[in-house]
Write an enzyme that holds these catalytic residues in place. Structure first.
Site, mmCIF file in Angstrom:
data_model
loop_
_atom_site.group_PDB
_atom_site.id
_atom_site.type_symbol
_atom_site.label_atom_id
_atom_site.label_comp_id
_atom_site.label_asym_id
_atom_site.label_seq_id
_atom_site.Cartn_x
_atom_site.Cartn_y
_atom_site.Cartn_z
ATOM 1 N N ASP A 43 0.808 -1.214 0.000
ATOM 2 C CA ASP A 43 0.000 0.000 0.000
ATOM 3 C C ASP A 43 0.843 1.267 0.000
ATOM 4 O OD1 ASP A 43 -2.426 -1.152 -0.172
ATOM 5 O OD2 ASP A 43 -3.047 -0.785 1.895
ATOM 6 N N ALA A 44 1.894 1.277 0.826
ATOM 7 C CA ALA A 44 2.697 2.487 0.963
ATOM 8 C C ALA A 44 3.349 2.865 -0.367
ATOM 9 C CB ALA A 44 3.760 2.291 2.040
ATOM 10 N N SER A 92 -13.959 6.038 -5.404
ATOM 11 C CA SER A 92 -12.910 5.707 -4.457
ATOM 12 C C SER A 92 -12.831 6.844 -3.447
ATOM 13 C CB SER A 92 -11.577 5.525 -5.194
ATOM 14 O OG SER A 92 -10.582 5.107 -4.313
ATOM 15 N N LYS A 124 -11.693 2.139 8.428
ATOM 16 C CA LYS A 124 -11.482 1.781 7.026
ATOM 17 C C LYS A 124 -11.094 0.305 6.959
ATOM 18 C CE LYS A 124 -9.232 3.313 2.784
ATOM 19 N NZ LYS A 124 -8.754 1.987 2.360
ATOM 20 N N ARG A 145 -16.520 -3.479 -7.344
ATOM 21 C CA ARG A 145 -16.425 -2.083 -7.774
ATOM 22 C C ARG A 145 -16.129 -1.968 -9.265
ATOM 23 N NH1 ARG A 145 -14.686 2.243 -4.699
ATOM 24 N NH2 ARG A 145 -13.619 0.849 -3.235
ATOM 25 N N LYS A 355 -4.993 7.486 6.328
ATOM 26 C CA LYS A 355 -4.247 6.231 6.278
ATOM 27 C C LYS A 355 -3.189 6.211 7.376
ATOM 28 C CE LYS A 355 -4.545 3.589 3.143
ATOM 29 N NZ LYS A 355 -4.265 3.656 1.717
#
Length: 775
Positions: A43-44, A92, A124, A145, A355
């Site tokens: 993710d990062a 999103s 989340k 999605r 985040k």
């Protein structure tokens, strides 16, 4: 200028090349994640690519095309499932990564709204977004999605997910409503799922072995068919998007288990012409009456400080939630403002995702090496390309034993998912199978000790761990035991750490080390220390550093130095003892008078930690009395019991163990409590916690685990290892698990780190004075 705008292109051509490169990377990652259930980048890194691309496009708007990832959602529709067009776009969320960014967003959004904003805050969930379309209360379709407009029809599988009703409860349902939610796998279920994958891999290997198959090929085949899932999110995505009608045998068994592990929480609405409520929080209350699962963790806040407090709380308690989270979603609660604030091409302007710093990254598994510790256990370690995770750089992680390597399904050369939750030890979760290129190879557990060459074997039948049986002379075990002697939980000798222990037990010079066993520790002299030389090794790889000219390993002499000019004038010409050598001997001399319980811990007797050692020392008063005691007398001591009693008897029965005690005593170590009246006449501990039982669990700020136990005992209390009705307090920090739950169940008072410090320093009365209603 933000961090993302540092070193931006300075001309249009470079900007276009940078944007194209980033677009390819992002679209490739999206395609893998949405189209093939594979997370090829953490993710990062993905977020970093997106932020960089946004910064380039801000600086050079000409490079932003309509198909830019910054203007679109998800990925293109795959061909595995029929397409489903959403009645309303599934957007999103934009992200922020710091408290200041979040406050800025809230301030700007409030200003844009033109009136007071009430915020809705929710976790989340790290899962897979789903759109449920109900017509007159009946589920018509469930879709992923996709690209935000068209998703994949997963209705057949969705109807088997716990929490997705085929028909809504209650009455008065609208002609059409789209309910948005997140499909996820609880952490506990994820662990069970990976355990099943491991059992299936073992079955593949066992069945193939019986047919004479090649071990390495079998391991590779098993890892390919039943890989360890790297994280719950990918496992959930693949679970919902699998085609069970195309599976059979063990693959079908695994697929059904994966589907059964899925859960749903709803977090919003799509198409709903005229909802009968005015806020998002009221929507959740209504959806719950329809039988849809809504989170119990959402809250509303009237100001930005309330938003910040919610984010901070779950930053510390994110691992207390049953499912994985990677942040907090902040929404404007008033539905009318959603329409007024509008949306960009990919994200609403009335919501943002905060985040948390990443706790999970991808890195390369360079090798698996085996290390032997002070107990002789041979432990495989993952050696990885350096990766920053949860605030620190990680290069190694334990794989525990050969069975764990198989259960995780990792091969040397894999890209692996590395996790470090909070202050927890780094852990390799599993491989990114998608990135294998065929060069990876299976790990083979060695049959001999890498340090002394002895044949590795289980300590007893049924043990999974392999151990080196050469307990007395294996250099690795001696080194580990010597290092343990100097540790804070044992004799707490500041000068005796890992490097010094290695120099004393495994020097390059002399050929025979000063310490063959720890028996000679208190006999060390300057004459033994000064000649010692050690090989200088790379801090990252552990490899010996070589001299540029000779190509020979570089060595250093930690315990000697050259004489100063003044010393030379006085006639001193040869090597002199270094400050490190003098300090070590001084600290060893001081250690001879440390408390008896510390010597008991320093002896490396299995199961004898600080708590049992204190109890034994207080009861018997001397090491000689402990050695002379019968099993029942040892076992009857509070906090000792039969297992520790047997361990003591076994340890003292070994001749070279007896030599340690005798040589330490001969060197002047005080192995008794001066003035103790003798066995059975334990001296009352006294202190502010006399008669109080405390359990410490999780990470308590300012204390190590052993330090917390020592603080309890030093205050006269009992440091218990488990929670029972006899427990008075449970001191719980981040990472507290079943002990915390047990305390809540029994109604035992739970305190945090700050209250724990007051308790051990001032006693229970001080806590009561602070909070008279507690208890």
């Amino acid at each position: 200028m933000t961090d993302d705008e540092v070193s931006l292109p300075t001309n249009l051509d470079d900007a276009r090349l940078d944007a194209e490169r980033l677009t390819d990377l992002i679209l490739g990652a999206r395609d893998a994640y949405y189209g093939r259930d594979a997370e090829i980048v953490d993710d990062a890194t993905y977020d970093g690519w997106m932020r960089r691309l946004e910064a380039v496009e801000r600086a050079f708007p000409e490079v932003q095309g309509q198909d830019s990832p910054t203007q679109s959602v998800g990925a293109a529709q795959s061909t595995m499932f029929a397409p489903v067009e959403h009645a309303e776009r599934m957007l999103s969320l934009d992200n922020v990564f710091s408290a200041d960014e979040l406050r800025d967003w809230c301030t700007k959004t409030s200003a844009a709204a033109g009136r007071h904003v009430r915020w809705l805050l929710e976790l989340k969930i790290d899962g897979l977004a789903i759109n449920l379309r109900y017509e007159h209360g009946v589920l018509v379709s469930a879709a992923t999605r996709g690209d935000g407009r068209v998703g994949e029809d997963v209705t057949v599988n969705a109807l088997q997910v716990a929490g997705i009703p085929a028909r809504l409860a209650g009455e008065g349902h609208p002609p059409i409503v789209e309910v948005r939610g997140e499909v996820y796998i609880p952490v506990a279920a994820f662990d069970e799922l990976n355990a099943l994958q491991a059992r299936l891999r073992e079955r593949v290997i066992t069945d193939g072995r019986e047919r004479g198959g090649d071990e390495e090929k079998l391991t590779r085949s098993a890892a390919r068919r039943f890989p360890a899932f790297a994280n719950p999110r990918n496992a959930a995505s693949g679970g919902l998007r699998q085609q069970l009608d195309k599976k059979s045998g063990m693959e079908l068994e695994a697929g059904r288990a994966r589907l059964a592990s899925l859960r749903l929480l709803v977090h919003g609405i799509g198409a709903w012409p005229e909802p009968p409520v005015s806020s998002q929080s009221e929507v959740y209350a209504l959806l719950a009456t329809w039988g849809l699962p809504t989170s119990t963790s959402f809250r509303t806040a009237d100001d930005i400080d309330g938003v910040a407090a919610f984010v901070a709380y779950y930053g510390e308690h994110r691992h207390d939630v049953e499912h994985e989270i990677d942040g907090v979603v902040v929404k404007v609660d008033e539905l009318a403002l959603h329409g007024e604030l509008g949306a960009t091409s990919r994200a609403p302007r009335w919501a943002i995702a905060y985040k948390y710093p990443p706790e999970q990254v991808n890195t390369k598994l360079l090798d698996i090496v085996v290390s032997v510790g002070r107990t002789g256990r041979a432990t495989p370690f993952a050696v990885m390309a350096p990766a920053r995770v949860a605030g620190s750089v990680v290069r190694q992680a334990t794989l525990h034993n050969q069975d764990v390597v198989v259960s995780k399904g990792v091969l040397i050369g894999d890209t692996v998912v590395l996790r470090k939750a909070g202050d927890v030890i780094p852990e390799v979760l599993g491989p990114v199978v998608e990135l294998r290129d065929g060069t990876e190879r299976a790990f083979v557990m060695p049959t001999r000790c890498p340090e002394c060459g002895s044949t590795l074997a289980p300590a007893k039948d049924g043990d999974i761990d392999l151990r080196c049986p050469n307990t007395r002379a294996c250099p690795a075990q001696v080194r580990g035991r010597v290092e343990h002697i100097g540790s804070r939980g044992a004799l707490d000798i500041e000068a005796l750490g890992e490097v010094t222990a290695a120099a004393l037990t495994q020097p390059s010079v002399p050929a025979v080390p000063p310490l063959i066993t720890e028996a000679g520790l208190f006999d060390l002299t300057l004459e033994q220390l000064v000649p010692i030389e050690v090989i200088v090794r790379d801090s990252e790889t552990g490899e010996a550093k070589l001299d540029d000219d000779s190509g020979e390993p570089i060595t250093r002499a930690p315990f000697r130095r050259q004489p100063t000019s003044a010393e030379k004038k006085e006639g001193l010409t040869g090597p002199q003892p270094s400050a490190q050598a003098l300090t070590l001997l001084e600290e060893l001399e001081k250690a001879k008078t440390k408390d008896l319980w510390r010597f008991l811990v320093a002896l490396n007797i299995r199961h004898v930690g600080p708590v049992a050692a204190r109890a034994l020392a207080q009861w018997f008063g001397s090491l000689d009395a402990i050695r002379a005691a019968e099993r029942d007398a040892l076992a009857d001591v509070d906090g000792v019991g039969g297992i520790i009693a047997d361990s003591l008897l076994e340890w003292f029965a070994v001749d070279w163990h007896q030599e340690i005690v005798e040589r330490w005593a001969a060197a002047g170590a005080v192995l008794e409590i001066p003035g103790h009246p003798g066995p059975g006449a334990a001296v009352a501990a006294g202190g502010v916690l006399e008669g109080v039982t405390v359990v410490a669990t999780g990470t308590l700020e300012g204390y190590t685990r052993e330090g917390a136990q020592e603080a309890i005992i030093a205050a006269g209390g009992k440091a218990a290892s488990s929670v029972s009705k006899k427990t008075d307090f449970v001191a719980a920090g981040p990472g507290a698990g079943s002990k915390l739950a047990k305390a809540e169940e029994l109604g035992i008072r739970i305190i945090d780190a700050a209250q724990f410090r007051i308790l051990v320093e001032q006693g229970p009365a001080a806590l009561e004075a602070l909070d008279p209603d507690a208890g």
